[in-house]
Structures are given as structure tokens and as C-alpha cells.
Design an enzyme around this catalytic site. Structure first.
Site, PDB file in Angstrom:
ATOM      1  N   ALA A  97       0.821  -1.211   0.000  1.00  0.00           N
ATOM      2  CA  ALA A  97       0.000   0.000   0.000  1.00  0.00           C
ATOM      3  C   ALA A  97       0.854   1.260   0.000  1.00  0.00           C
ATOM      4  CB  ALA A  97      -0.908  -0.004   1.226  1.00  0.00           C
ATOM      5  N   LYS A  98       2.105   1.119   0.387  1.00  0.00           N
ATOM      6  CA  LYS A  98       3.079   2.228   0.394  1.00  0.00           C
ATOM      7  C   LYS A  98       2.499   3.490   1.017  1.00  0.00           C
ATOM      8  CE  LYS A  98       5.943   0.255  -3.240  1.00  0.00           C
ATOM      9  NZ  LYS A  98       5.148  -0.894  -3.730  1.00  0.00           N
TER      10      LYS A  98
END
Lengths: 266, 266
Positions: A97-98
Site C-alpha cells: 500500500a506504500k
């Protein structure tokens, strides 16, 4: 509940470091799978998971591919994560998801991925600093911090030297490993930077490395493995997505995915 | 469709640079609003938007607060974005999502926020480099790149000197402004770094700055404004969230929110 040691044991018993990346693109799902987008993606994902679970220790769900599906994308993300955790609870489940934001916002993201969904780990950007990763530290879970990524843009900042001559990505690894333990964080290090993998391993001999960039992005598996394994012969998760998901576009896609995944056994 | 010039005109005609941040926390919604979480958040959001739209030029939706609401959170996010764009299309609508990933993944995030939802802009982390921001460049939309954030963790990397003595955040501003124009990107610069705001403004005199950190995070509005305005007397969006949303926890919350928002007029 995972730890560095339990992951090492899992890898050594299954003889693979493979993490299958579920970057599912509805346009690439074999034509014989029909129905709504939601039905097609769920059928494809569960088929791929059934076909590959024997040959991998982890699944990584690339959240962007689900957000792009509109309002129901988030539901497909939930159902896929729940399917994996209810059927294959021994598999390490990563949300790619960074994310990365200030404390009160980071707590919301942690709630979304750890409480609302059953993820064991989440990928995070280090740019905003240590306090933005802290809310993702929980017993049995891992915050996976971007260090050196596999894209060409890595040279824009990550590979740029700081005032002591060390590149930024090294500073990131040093600061985060000083603050958090090997049961709390991992680092993302792209396989496309083969010469640097060895130096990352020597910087953090005990930490897990999540390595994208093998397969479709071009790096060689065995070279990557030999540069990155820790002293126990584990310590690495190598991600492969497209090469496995789309190994065949026909009705033999499950066998083809299993065959592509089984090549990662060592 | 927004441009640097159309935003300048909007600000000069409304006499405010206020961006209202919709970081809606169901636990803080006034008790007289009842129903399911979805009903409560939608009623609260639409009431806040109705009460504040006269006093602001932009809304910023903090995506984390919606993801934390579970499977239906993404629906509430969609409905809130659609409500704003259908009722107040002149308002600039920002997704505060802080995304950042390789090309094929970044394209999915762009699809999610620009095509599936009607956002005009999205906040992005610069850590992975220029090629990860490029998919968000579209005519009439803005990629808003994190430069210097308002949290204490900003000192971990953003304020660290590179080999030429310049701090990383300055390198980020230089590289991105070299590549992308003032109608394509903006920069996030925290108001809590008051002395640095002036130097950011002189680095990129023509670019928009999105400034969080006024209000609950402690920075003074007028000082921030005087440091950050461009030559036209605009060029800035100052975000305020908690101070407006939760100005009152009683049934006068709409009047209280409007009053808090109207203080930003200049």
C-alpha cells in the site's frame, strides 16, 4: 502472529522464499472466466491462490489494483484478504500500500489494514520519518519500509549521496534499523539493484528483505537469492506477480501459475 | 479543470486560501446525528460542506479516515467526493492519499482518484522518484508532492543535508519543478516550518504550496500567509481540519464550523 524466526522456519520447511503478488488486472483474466468484475476477480484470485499456495510462503496484495476497480474494489480487496487468511493462515499476508502519513492519520491506516482487514504487514514510504512508521509497529506484524526500489526513479533520491557520502537509502536503513527490531520491520530492496543487495544484507544481516523486480522487471532469481539470503538461509521474500498470474491466458492458467511458482523452490 | 491561474483567480475573488480538511472521525461527530456509521459520516460531511463552502476554495479528503471505516469506508469516500463535485464544482478537490509506486501501479491509483472518483488533485510521496509521479500528470489536475511535512519526523530525512549541503526537501522541490510545470504539480510544505516557508517560496515562486499544520498542529495563520503568498497574492492553499470540523460538538456545529472557516478570510 509472525516473527523473524517463524518466517525463517516457514521458508526452510517449504524450501521457497516466494511471495505471490496479486496485482490482478481484470483485462488479463482468462476469457473463460465470466461474470461481473467482482465475480471475475474473486474467481481468478481464489484459483491462483489454490494453485500456488503450496509453492509460496506469502501473498502480497497490490492495493492500487483494487482501488482502481472503483467502489467495489475495496470489497474485493477485503474478500481476497479474508479468503487467504481463512484458508491459508500460515501464509504471510502483505498489503502493498506504500502508505506514510503523520501519527493520527497513520493510526487510521493501521486500523484499516490490521483491524478491519487481516494483513500481517504493510509496505510504507520512509519519506515522512520514523514517527510515521511507529503506528504500524505491533506484536506479530511487520512494517515494511521502502529502502531501494526497483524502478529507474530510485536514482532520483534514494541513490543520491547525503553529506556523509552514503546514499539516502542507506540512511533510511540505518535509521529505521536503529529504532526498530528485526521482528518489527523489513526493508524493500529491488532485485534490479543486484550489486547493492549484498551491501544491504551486510548492513542489516538479521532483517527480512522484501524483494520485487524478479521476473517481469528483469532480475535473475538465483543471483538475487545468493546476494540476499541471511545466515540461516532465509531472511528474504522474493515477490513475483505478472509472471505467475498471467503464465497462461487460457483455461490451463492454474497449472501454468503453479508451474511458474514451483520454479522458485530451492 | 484547474490551472495555476484559475486557482489564483478563485482565491482573489473569494478572499481566502482555506482548504477544509475532511478528516472525519465518527467518534467526534455530534451526538444528535444518529444512524449507521455511513449515515452519520455522510450527514456530518454534507453539513460541514454546506456550512463552509462559502469560506473556502478547496476540500481535502484524508483517505485514511475512510479506509479505517472498513469495507463501506471506500463508499463513503466516493459519495463525499461526488457530493462535493456535483454541488460545488468550483471547489478544488484534493485526495490526501500520499500514494507513490512504480509506473504500472501508479496508473491504477491515478485511475482510482481521477477516473473512478472526481478528484482534481492527489498528494504523493516523492521517495520513489519522478517516474512514479508522472502517471498523475493530466491536464487540469495537480500532483501534489510532499516536500517538507509538518511532523517532527520531517527532520529524519527531509531536513538532512545532501552532499551539496542542501536538505533533501530542497532537492525534491528542485528536481520536480525542473521536470513539471506550475499547472501540473504543487508542493506540500508544513506551516510548522515557518522560517523555511519563505525559502520554499523563493525556490518556486510560481508553484502552488499546500500547507497543513495551521490550527491543531500549532502554526500561526497570518505568519504562514505572509511567508507563503506568491506575487499575485495567492499561490497557497492552507489546510485546516480538526479546528473547523470539531469547532463544536453540539447541535450548533454547523454555525461553529462556518465561524471557524470564516476567520481565514483576508
Amino acid at each position: 502472529m509472525f516473527s523473524k524466526e517463524s518466517l525463517d522456519n516457514l521458508i526452510l520447511s517449504k524450501r521457497t522464499v516466494l511471495c505471490v503478488g496479486l496485482d490482478t488486472d481484470p483485462a488479463k483474466i482468462p476469457a473463460h472466466i465470466t461474470g461481473t468484475t467482482k465475480q471475475k476477480v474473486m474467481e481468478f484470485n481464489t484459483s491462483i491462490i489454490k494453485a500456488t499456495h503450496k509453492y509460496c510462503v506469502a501473498y502480497k496484495i497490490n492495493v492500487a489494483f483494487y482501488e482502481a476497480l472503483g467502489m467495489e474494489g475495496w470489497q474485493i480487496l477485503f474478500h481476497t484478504a479474508e479468503y487467504i487468511k481463512s484458508h491459508y493462515p500460515q501464509h504471510f499476508l502483505i498489503a502493498d500500500a506504500k502508505r506514510g502519513d503523520i501519527g493520527n492519520t497513520a493510526e487510521r491506516y493501521a486500523k484499516a489494514f490490521y483491524d478491519e482487514m487481516p494483513f500481517d504487514a504493510i509496505t510504507l514510504s520512509p519519506y515522512m520519518g520514523i514517527d510515521t512508521v511507529a503506528p504500524f509497529i505491533r506484536r506479530g506484524k511487520f512494517a515494511i519500509v521502502l529502502a531501494l526500489t526497483s524502478n529507474t526513479g530510485a536514482s532520483d533520491f534514494q541513490l543520491q549521496p547525503m553529506d556523509d557520502g552514503k546514499p539516502l537509502y542507506q540512511k533510511v536503513i540505518e535509521k529505521f534499523s536503529e529504532k526498530f527490531g528485526r521482528d518489527e520491520i523489513m526493508f524493500v530492496t529491488g532485485a534490479t539493484h543486484s550489486p547493492m543487495l549484498k551491501s544491504v544484507r551486510s548492513l542489516v544481516p538479521d532483517y527480512y528483505l522484501l524483494i520485487p523486480g524478479v521476473g517481469a522487471q528483469g532480475a535473475d532469481y538465483l543471483t538475487t537469492l545468493s546476494n540476499a539470503l541471511n545466515a540461516s538461509g532465509a531472511g528474504v521474500l522474493i515477490n513475483s506477480s505478472r509472471e505467475i498470474l498471467y503464465a497462461s491466458s487460457n483455461d490451463d492458467f492454474e497449472e501454468a501459475a503453479a508451474a511458474a511458482a514451483s520454479k522458485y523452490e530451492f
